[in-house]
Design a protein around this motif. Structure first.
Motif, PDB file in Angstrom:
ATOM      1  N   SER A 211      62.388  33.968  58.120  1.00 40.51           N
ATOM      2  CA  SER A 211      63.085  35.252  58.129  1.00 40.51           C
ATOM      3  C   SER A 211      64.573  34.961  58.142  1.00 40.51           C
ATOM      4  CB  SER A 211      62.692  36.092  59.351  1.00 40.51           C
ATOM      5  OG  SER A 211      63.398  35.667  60.501  1.00 40.51           O
ATOM      6  N   LEU A 224      63.040  36.927  47.531  1.00 36.14           N
ATOM      7  CA  LEU A 224      61.624  37.282  47.648  1.00 36.14           C
ATOM      8  C   LEU A 224      60.753  36.281  46.894  1.00 36.14           C
ATOM      9  CD1 LEU A 224      61.770  41.174  47.216  1.00 36.14           C
ATOM     10  CD2 LEU A 224      61.693  39.862  49.337  1.00 36.14           C
ATOM     11  N   THR A 287      56.689  41.102  52.401  1.00 34.64           N
ATOM     12  CA  THR A 287      57.918  40.800  53.139  1.00 34.64           C
ATOM     13  C   THR A 287      58.249  41.958  54.072  1.00 34.64           C
ATOM     14  OG1 THR A 287      58.747  39.525  51.259  1.00 34.64           O
ATOM     15  CG2 THR A 287      60.354  40.195  52.917  1.00 34.64           C
TER      16      THR A 287
END
Length: 471
Positions: A211, A224, A287
């Protein structure tokens, strides 16, 4: 005949005793209103706990015979999984170790049974606390930690691991794996875009959860595609919703824009169709997004709101308060235009959070509490984050799901946490009022259950000398 009658009597006595045999439990919570965090359904149930796990759930009519040294009457109480604060920091250097350690009780007092430590410079202490909490030697929430952040050379935050070459990536990830961290946190102050993406890719190959922030020298799609697990804060999602993201990225590479100076252009070029594609990409890549709305609101109004009477400020030691001064001075010394731009961005982020939720992008409630984050106090800030989400129009149920339920799934801990089910770890919060009716009821805590331990927030408040903290 007498022998036969005697035998029948003994059999009746045997079976009646057997019928009345009581099952022993470590802890029983009777007749509470258990909230199904997935559906929002509420059912009256009794919760049976042994060895820090829920071993049985029963309805009142089942009449189970049991005994326990600790029995809590939860009549008219509402029971949820213990809250998760999915973005906190333990940091500030050796002189603030004790101050950070004292934060642990504030989390428990506020029903927060788990925190996700998003990187700092007190890793050795945090890992000690984590073990001591697990061993019942210290009162505090379960800590899932990133250890030190990954960034470039001369990083903003002390203690960061330097990734300045491709070789540094393996060194950094090796050290994090040796520390047995729960996820990898990336920061964007100095790391190059290329090395940022390669670090995510390598961590993903190793099966590590990632993260972080995102350098504005890369696009959101690139991030991503590299496999990042969660985006911390909304700046980076906003960038991905701009119809001119590629051009703005190039302008930033060429130093025509800076981070803050690009915000107005990003809002100006926000496009619904681009945003929809971005939301779809976030969903397709599984995500998560951590909006951190509360701290954004606090920092945006440092020039207007006087915090000197905050109940929690009285609990903060001078060393922590000193760390607040940087952001405070920055806000007070900024131009009127900069202040107004910050407030407009804050307002825009509220609508962006609602749009993300409406698009079924997975969100995480995180307070960003800790040293340096002015007036964002450990514990209570999680409740304000919940309230901030609801104020955008996100439903109470969805907001509550963004805490323990989504937090557990993000860290792949859903087999142990996130719902009230047989086999799950018994981290629970008992509320005096229904949070589905009013999100502020999350503050109205009756008891906090951490495994087999029972905590009364009022007693903790008395111990730390802050009776006003529960108002």
């Amino acid at each position: 005949m007498k022998k036969f009658v005697g035998t029948i009597f003994l059999l009746i006595l045997f079976f009646s005793c057997k019928k009345e045999e009581q099952i022993a439990y470590d802890l029983v919570i009777e007749n509470g209103n258990v909230i199904d965090i997935v559906t929002g359904n509420i059912s009256k149930q009794t919760i049976f706990i042994n060895d820090e796990r829920i071993v049985n759930l029963s309805k009142p009519e089942e009449n189970i015979s049991y005994k326990s040294e600790i029995i809590i009457d939860a009549t008219d109480k509402y029971i949820l999984p213990g809250f998760w604060d999915n973005h906190v920091h333990f940091r500030g250097g050796d002189s603030l170790i004790q101050a950070n350690k004292d934060f642990l009780k504030l989390f428990i007092m506020n029903g927060i049974t788990t925190v996700r430590d998003a990187g700092g410079d007190l890793t050795s202490s945090v890992m000690e606390w984590k073990q001591q909490i697990q061993d019942k030697q210290l009162v505090g929430p379960t800590i899932f930690s990133a250890g030190p952040k990954i960034d470039g050379n001369n990083a903003t935050w002390a203690g960061s691991l330097v990734v300045d070459t491709e070789k540094d990536i393996s060194v950094a990830l090796d050290s994090l794996q040796a520390l047995n961290v729960d996820f990898v946190k990336l920061y964007d102050s100095r790391i190059s875009g290329e090395l940022y993406l390669k670090t995510i890719q390598e961590a993903t190959k190793r099966g590590m959860i990632t993260s972080g922030h995102m350098p504005f020298t890369v696009t959101l799609d690139e991030t991503l595609d590299s496999g990042i697990g969660a985006i911390e804060h909304l700046y980076y999602v906003l960038k991905g919703c701009s119809s001119e993201e590629v051009q703005i990225t190039e302008a930033i590479k060429n130093r025509e824009y800076g981070f803050w100076s690009s915000m107005g252009k990003l809002i100006e070029t926000y496009q619904d169709s681009t945003a929809k594609n971005t939301f779809d990409a976030l969903k397709n890549n599984n995500t998560y997004v951590v909006p951190t709305l509360h701290i954004g609101n606090v920092l945006s109004y440092l020039d207007e709101v006087n915090h000197e009477n905050d109940a929690y400020l009285k609990l903060m030691p001078p060393g922590i308060i000193e760390t607040y001064q940087g952001r405070i001075k920055g806000a007070l010394n900024s131009s009127e235009e900069a202040r107004q731009n910050r407030k407009e961005l804050n307002t825009f982020f509220k609508s962006l959070a609602k749009s993300l939720s409406d698009a079924n992008v997975k969100l995480l409630t995180g307070s960003d509490s800790g040293a340096f984050n002015s007036y964002t106090y450990p514990g209570i800030s999680l409740h304000k984050e919940l309230e901030g989400m609801v104020s955008t129009g996100i439903s109470n149920l969805e907001t509550l799901q963004n805490s323990a339920y989504n937090g557990a799934h993000f860290l792949k801990k859903e087999s142990d946490y996130g719902t009230i089910e047989i086999g799950k770890i018994s981290d629970l919060v008992l509320l005096n009022s229904n949070p589905l009716e009013d999100i502020k009821n999350t503050r109205n805590i009756n008891f906090v259950i951490k495994g087999n331990e029972v905590y009364n927030p009022e007693i903790i408040a008395q111990e730390i000398g802050c009776s006003d903290c529960l108002k």
